[in-house]
Scaffold this active site. Structure first.
Site, PDB file in Angstrom:
ATOM      1  N   ASN A  22      17.695  -5.168   8.602  1.00 56.54           N
ATOM      2  CA  ASN A  22      18.928  -5.075   7.807  1.00 56.54           C
ATOM      3  C   ASN A  22      19.564  -3.689   7.905  1.00 56.54           C
ATOM      4  O   ASN A  22      20.786  -3.556   7.986  1.00 56.54           O
ATOM      5  CB  ASN A  22      18.645  -5.408   6.341  1.00 56.54           C
ATOM      6  CG  ASN A  22      18.703  -6.916   6.099  1.00 56.54           C
ATOM      7  OD1 ASN A  22      18.920  -7.692   7.033  1.00 56.54           O
ATOM      8  ND2 ASN A  22      18.505  -7.343   4.863  1.00 56.54           N
ATOM      9  N   GLY A  38      35.705  -3.143   9.305  1.00 55.96           N
ATOM     10  CA  GLY A  38      36.371  -3.864   8.219  1.00 55.96           C
ATOM     11  C   GLY A  38      36.411  -3.031   6.964  1.00 55.96           C
ATOM     12  O   GLY A  38      36.742  -1.831   7.009  1.00 55.96           O
ATOM     13  N   GLY A  76      28.935  -5.882   2.453  1.00 56.53           N
ATOM     14  CA  GLY A  76      28.599  -6.251   1.073  1.00 56.53           C
ATOM     15  C   GLY A  76      27.507  -7.303   1.093  1.00 56.53           C
ATOM     16  O   GLY A  76      26.719  -7.373   2.024  1.00 56.53           O
ATOM     17  N   CYS A  90      22.257  -8.441   0.207  1.00 59.91           N
ATOM     18  CA  CYS A  90      21.132  -7.860   0.951  1.00 59.91           C
ATOM     19  C   CYS A  90      21.365  -6.448   1.496  1.00 59.91           C
ATOM     20  O   CYS A  90      20.618  -5.537   1.157  1.00 59.91           O
ATOM     21  CB  CYS A  90      20.744  -8.798   2.087  1.00 59.91           C
ATOM     22  SG  CYS A  90      20.106 -10.357   1.470  1.00 59.91           S
ATOM     23  N   LYS A 112      21.595  -3.442  -1.047  1.00 58.62           N
ATOM     24  CA  LYS A 112      20.348  -3.189  -1.788  1.00 58.62           C
ATOM     25  C   LYS A 112      19.198  -2.793  -0.851  1.00 58.62           C
ATOM     26  O   LYS A 112      18.384  -1.938  -1.192  1.00 58.62           O
ATOM     27  CB  LYS A 112      20.013  -4.420  -2.637  1.00 58.62           C
ATOM     28  CG  LYS A 112      18.751  -5.161  -2.319  1.00 58.62           C
ATOM     29  CD  LYS A 112      18.506  -6.301  -3.275  1.00 58.62           C
ATOM     30  CE  LYS A 112      17.987  -7.552  -2.568  1.00 58.62           C
ATOM     31  NZ  LYS A 112      16.813  -7.403  -1.749  1.00 58.62           N
TER      32      LYS A 112
HETATM   33  N1  LIG Z   1      20.315 -14.310  -0.249  1.00 59.19           N
HETATM   34  C1  LIG Z   1      19.988 -14.107   1.013  1.00 59.19           C
HETATM   35  O1  LIG Z   1      20.784 -14.355   1.914  1.00 59.19           O
HETATM   36  C2  LIG Z   1      18.627 -13.561   1.381  1.00 59.19           C
HETATM   37  C3  LIG Z   1      18.203 -13.629   2.729  1.00 59.19           C
HETATM   38  C4  LIG Z   1      16.948 -13.102   3.066  1.00 59.19           C
HETATM   39  C5  LIG Z   1      16.136 -12.547   2.087  1.00 59.19           C
HETATM   40  N2  LIG Z   1      16.572 -12.489   0.802  1.00 59.19           N
HETATM   41  C6  LIG Z   1      15.653 -11.961  -0.220  1.00 59.19           C
HETATM   42  O2  LIG Z   1      15.035 -13.080  -0.866  1.00 59.19           O
HETATM   43  C7  LIG Z   1      14.822 -12.806  -2.264  1.00 59.19           C
HETATM   44  C8  LIG Z   1      15.509 -13.851  -3.112  1.00 59.19           C
HETATM   45  O3  LIG Z   1      16.884 -13.781  -2.890  1.00 59.19           O
HETATM   46  P1  LIG Z   1      17.905 -14.892  -3.421  1.00 59.19           P
HETATM   47  O4  LIG Z   1      19.264 -14.446  -2.986  1.00 59.19           O
HETATM   48  O5  LIG Z   1      17.399 -16.221  -3.038  1.00 59.19           O
HETATM   49  O6  LIG Z   1      17.692 -14.676  -4.999  1.00 59.19           O
HETATM   50  P2  LIG Z   1      18.482 -15.305  -6.250  1.00 59.19           P
HETATM   51  O7  LIG Z   1      18.625 -14.212  -7.214  1.00 59.19           O
HETATM   52  O8  LIG Z   1      19.660 -16.064  -5.741  1.00 59.19           O
HETATM   53  O9  LIG Z   1      17.476 -16.403  -6.833  1.00 59.19           O
HETATM   54  C9  LIG Z   1      16.250 -16.136  -7.409  1.00 59.19           C
HETATM   55  C10 LIG Z   1      15.792 -17.345  -8.247  1.00 59.19           C
HETATM   56  O10 LIG Z   1      14.505 -17.049  -8.777  1.00 59.19           O
HETATM   57  C11 LIG Z   1      14.439 -17.585 -10.114  1.00 59.19           C
HETATM   58  N3  LIG Z   1      13.348 -16.935 -10.835  1.00 59.19           N
HETATM   59  C12 LIG Z   1      13.308 -15.705 -11.397  1.00 59.19           C
HETATM   60  N4  LIG Z   1      12.076 -15.469 -11.927  1.00 59.19           N
HETATM   61  C13 LIG Z   1      11.337 -16.581 -11.704  1.00 59.19           C
HETATM   62  C14 LIG Z   1      10.005 -16.945 -11.979  1.00 59.19           C
HETATM   63  N5  LIG Z   1       9.162 -16.118 -12.595  1.00 59.19           N
HETATM   64  N6  LIG Z   1       9.584 -18.171 -11.617  1.00 59.19           N
HETATM   65  C15 LIG Z   1      10.412 -19.041 -10.985  1.00 59.19           C
HETATM   66  N7  LIG Z   1      11.682 -18.728 -10.664  1.00 59.19           N
HETATM   67  C16 LIG Z   1      12.136 -17.515 -11.014  1.00 59.19           C
HETATM   68  C17 LIG Z   1      15.824 -17.347 -10.671  1.00 59.19           C
HETATM   69  O11 LIG Z   1      16.069 -18.193 -11.773  1.00 59.19           O
HETATM   70  C18 LIG Z   1      16.697 -17.685  -9.437  1.00 59.19           C
HETATM   71  O12 LIG Z   1      17.016 -19.061  -9.414  1.00 59.19           O
HETATM   72  C19 LIG Z   1      15.312 -11.368  -2.472  1.00 59.19           C
HETATM   73  O13 LIG Z   1      14.226 -10.491  -2.301  1.00 59.19           O
HETATM   74  C20 LIG Z   1      16.306 -11.175  -1.341  1.00 59.19           C
HETATM   75  O14 LIG Z   1      16.446  -9.822  -0.971  1.00 59.19           O
HETATM   76  C21 LIG Z   1      17.794 -13.003   0.426  1.00 59.19           C
HETATM   77  O1  LIG Z   2      30.309  -7.071  12.379  1.00 55.51           O
HETATM   78  C1  LIG Z   2      30.137  -7.194  11.157  1.00 55.51           C
HETATM   79  C2  LIG Z   2      29.188  -8.094  10.588  1.00 55.51           C
HETATM   80  C3  LIG Z   2      29.050  -8.146   9.205  1.00 55.51           C
HETATM   81  N1  LIG Z   2      29.805  -7.370   8.402  1.00 55.51           N
HETATM   82  C4  LIG Z   2      29.617  -7.418   6.929  1.00 55.51           C
HETATM   83  O2  LIG Z   2      28.226  -7.273   6.643  1.00 55.51           O
HETATM   84  C5  LIG Z   2      27.882  -7.969   5.450  1.00 55.51           C
HETATM   85  C6  LIG Z   2      26.662  -8.865   5.665  1.00 55.51           C
HETATM   86  O3  LIG Z   2      26.990  -9.898   6.568  1.00 55.51           O
HETATM   87  P1  LIG Z   2      25.886 -10.919   7.120  1.00 55.51           P
HETATM   88  O4  LIG Z   2      24.785 -10.154   7.716  1.00 55.51           O
HETATM   89  O5  LIG Z   2      26.562 -11.900   7.980  1.00 55.51           O
HETATM   90  O6  LIG Z   2      25.478 -11.648   5.768  1.00 55.51           O
HETATM   91  P2  LIG Z   2      24.151 -11.838   4.903  1.00 55.51           P
HETATM   92  O7  LIG Z   2      24.125 -13.270   4.538  1.00 55.51           O
HETATM   93  O8  LIG Z   2      24.153 -10.795   3.839  1.00 55.51           O
HETATM   94  O9  LIG Z   2      22.902 -11.604   5.903  1.00 55.51           O
HETATM   95  C7  LIG Z   2      22.208 -10.360   6.053  1.00 55.51           C
HETATM   96  O10 LIG Z   2      21.285 -10.169   4.994  1.00 55.51           O
HETATM   97  C8  LIG Z   2      20.293 -11.211   4.879  1.00 55.51           C
HETATM   98  C9  LIG Z   2      19.459 -10.902   3.645  1.00 55.51           C
HETATM   99  O11 LIG Z   2      18.470  -9.960   3.876  1.00 55.51           O
HETATM  100  C10 LIG Z   2      19.471 -11.262   6.157  1.00 55.51           C
HETATM  101  O12 LIG Z   2      18.489 -12.289   6.045  1.00 55.51           O
HETATM  102  C11 LIG Z   2      20.395 -11.523   7.357  1.00 55.51           C
HETATM  103  O13 LIG Z   2      19.629 -11.514   8.570  1.00 55.51           O
HETATM  104  C12 LIG Z   2      21.456 -10.431   7.385  1.00 55.51           C
HETATM  105  O14 LIG Z   2      22.382 -10.667   8.454  1.00 55.51           O
HETATM  106  C13 LIG Z   2      29.156  -8.738   5.047  1.00 55.51           C
HETATM  107  O15 LIG Z   2      29.808  -8.015   4.033  1.00 55.51           O
HETATM  108  C14 LIG Z   2      30.005  -8.755   6.311  1.00 55.51           C
HETATM  109  O16 LIG Z   2      31.389  -8.806   6.067  1.00 55.51           O
HETATM  110  C15 LIG Z   2      30.750  -6.500   8.937  1.00 55.51           C
HETATM  111  O17 LIG Z   2      31.444  -5.776   8.214  1.00 55.51           O
HETATM  112  N2  LIG Z   2      30.877  -6.441  10.303  1.00 55.51           N
END
Ligand SMILES: NC(=O)c1ccc[n+]([C@@H]2O[C@H](COP(=O)([O-])OP(=O)(O)OC[C@H]3O[C@@H](n4cnc5c(N)ncnc54)[C@H](O)[C@@H]3O)[C@@H](O)[C@H]2O)c1
Ligand SMILES: O=c1ccn([C@@H]2O[C@H](COP(=O)(O)OP(=O)(O)O[C@H]3O[C@H](CO)[C@@H](O)[C@H](O)[C@H]3O)[C@@H](O)[C@H]2O)c(=O)[nH]1
Length: 436
Positions: free
Chosen positions: A209, A254, A258, A261, A264
């Site tokens: 990331n 851009g 945001g 992920c 943070k």
């Molecule tokens: N959102 C993404 O695209 C993404 C991608 C890759 C990794 N991650 C990582 O995965 C993790 C989860 O992200 P998310 O976006 O799915 O989170 P989220 O905040 O959308 O969802 C978390 C869920 O966990 C539940 N929860 C909280 N405490 C609980 C408990 N004790 N028991 C059962 N459920 C409970 C909440 O009610 C909520 O529904 C984070 O560490 C994030 O960084 C997120």
């Molecule tokens: O060329 C680019 C590509 C992305 N973005 C911005 O970057 C941010 C994140 O975009 P993207 O990575 O597509 O979205 P996420 O769903 O947040 O996915 C990222 O974060 C996830 C949570 O950790 C990971 O699992 C993914 O691999 C990682 O791509 C957004 O604000 C996009 O607008 C740009 O400004 N320029």
């Protein structure tokens, strides 16, 4: 295989649904009772293309179910996935209370060997911490595995079903075998399961990331320089992206990155480095550049209106942090709205999926459209904030007819410069020349 998924946010829902799709029996557990009730009634709480179909199919075929009772969820599961939040704490470091709290709850319920997998993004050393918490509360054998998730919102189903790679961090042989069996249907030649130790696996997620965020901030700086020297960032992007060592993707400048992920995780890695007395200089610069870039569009607006936008109306196309999602966490739109309102302007916005989430957050401090055109009526300018495909080919005659001024600020470089010259718009985008 029987699987439990703890937490039904983005990651939990995609993980649970996609694992059920290949024949596993998955029980998802969440503390949010209302959400569990809704999911039991077939309501998918997030907008994610392609997920709803799989979600309903697997519920119907009784491979996917929901509960708020942890004991029921894990009783028969061989593998327990933790898909829990790891939000930034007050100091920017990842808050591990959800993950470690669940570890304790699971330990108290363990009756036989199980594999406990962190899907959440967690700092290096979390597997050791989780192991210690479990050991403090149970004598039953278990393995803790780090299995970071790399899905992108908007294309999450594809990312899970056809991953570039699956990273599995564990030195426990039984756990390695189970994870290899589970992920077998998803990996292909060239897109392997990469086994490693827990710490390397945990760092891999943050490194991925942070590297992607670095690419974006780098391109945003190139864009800013382009504006000063009279170059075009789209040309520069194409010029460097054709070099395979650089690659074409994630080079789009851009209005800053945001989402839930990148902001943070970059911050958490910088903070974790500090704890080891390591000053991760590049990451600090990446964050600084992003903070400035989020304000770039409003700066352009203020410059155009000679510093006074009080009483002006701005139409925003896009609120979600990126297209194909309703997620507004750390969305650049929120910063832009905040800045415009602070300056005394009014804002009308339209987003295909993100409006309800914004309404829940900031209510009626702005107005919302029922389509992309009705918010343009008597607006002083249009700001393009999210690159939804419906905004790519607008009816420019209609835009011209409705706007008070023929002025567009484009944070996503959607339009061809020549076309905007031909249509007679003032058009100010990112890293390209201003046309009027
Ligand atoms: N959102 C993404 O695209 C993404 C991608 C890759 C990794 N991650 C990582 O995965 C993790 C989860 O992200 P998310 O976006 O799915 O989170 P989220 O905040 O959308 O969802 C978390 C869920 O966990 C539940 N929860 C909280 N405490 C609980 C408990 N004790 N028991 C059962 N459920 C409970 C909440 O009610 C909520 O529904 C984070 O560490 C994030 O960084 C997120
Ligand atoms: O060329 C680019 C590509 C992305 N973005 C911005 O970057 C941010 C994140 O975009 P993207 O990575 O597509 O979205 P996420 O769903 O947040 O996915 C990222 O974060 C996830 C949570 O950790 C990971 O699992 C993914 O691999 C990682 O791509 C957004 O604000 C996009 O607008 C740009 O400004 N320029």
């Amino acid at each position: 295989m029987k699987i439990a998924v703890v937490g039904t946010g983005y990651v939990g829902l995609v993980t649970g649904t996609c694992l059920a799709e290949t024949g596993n029996h998955v029980i998802c557990v969440d503390i949010n009772v209302k959400k569990v009730e809704a999911m039991r009634n077939g309501e998918l709480p997030i907008y994610e293309p392609g997920l709803e179909l799989l979600f309903n199919r697997n519920i119907k075929q009784e491979r996917l179910s929901f509960t708020s009772n942890l004991a029921e969820a894990i009783e028969e599961a061989k593998i327990i996935f933790l898909a829990l939040p790891t939000p930034p704490g007050a100091d920017g470091a990842a808050d591990l209370s959800y993950v470690l709290g669940a570890g304790k709850d699971i330990a108290l319920l363990l009756k036989e060997y199980k594999v406990i997998v962190t899907k959440s993004t967690v700092p290096v050393g979390t597997a050791d911490k989780l192991t210690a918490v479990l050991k403090a509360h149970t004598d039953v054998e278990f393995a803790v595995v780090s299995n970071p998730e790399f899905l992108r919102e908007g294309v999450a189903v594809d990312d899970f079903m056809k991953p570039d790679r699956v990273v599995v961090g564990t030195r426990d042989e039984r756990a390695q075998k189970l994870m290899a069996e589970l992920y077998g249907p998803y990996v292909r030649q060239g897109n392997p399961i990469i086994f490693m130790d827990e710490r390397s696996s945990e760092l891999t997620k943050y490194a991925a990331n942070s590297f992607l965020a670095t690419k974006i901030s780098f391109m945003n700086e190139i864009a800013n320089l382009c504006e000063l020297v009279g170059a075009d960032v789209d040309m520069v992007r194409r010029g460097i992206g054709s070099d395979e060592r650089i690659g074409k993707r994630f080079l789009f400048s851009g209005i800053g990155y945001g989402g839930s992920c990148f902001p943070k995780d970059v911050q958490a890695l910088a903070k974790a480095s500090e704890e080891y007395n390591y000053d991760f200089k590049i990451l600090n610069a990446v964050m600084d550049v992003n903070t400035i870039q989020k304000k770039v569009l409003v700066e352009k607006v203020k410059q155009y209106f000679k510093g006074d936008i009080k009483g002006k109306k701005f139409a925003l196309w896009g609120l979600a942090f990126k297209p194909e999602t309703d997620d507004i966490r750390e969305a650049p739109a929120l910063y832009i709205i905040d800045e415009l309102l602070k300056e005394g302007a009014t804002v009308a916005a339209f987003d295909p999926e993100g409006m309800n989430n914004v309404k829940a957050l900031i209510g009626d401090t702005i107005t919302y459209g029922s389509n992309q055109y009705d918010i343009l009526e008597s607006a002083d300018a249009l700001l393009i904030v999210t690159e939804w495909s419906v905004f790519r080919t607008p009816d420019l005659d209609e835009v011209e007819r409705l706007l008070k001024n023929k002025v567009i600020f484009d944070g996503r470089n959607l339009y061809d410069l020549q076309k905007m010259i031909d249509c007679g718009f003032y058009y100010n985008s990112i890293g390209r020349k201003i046309v009027s």
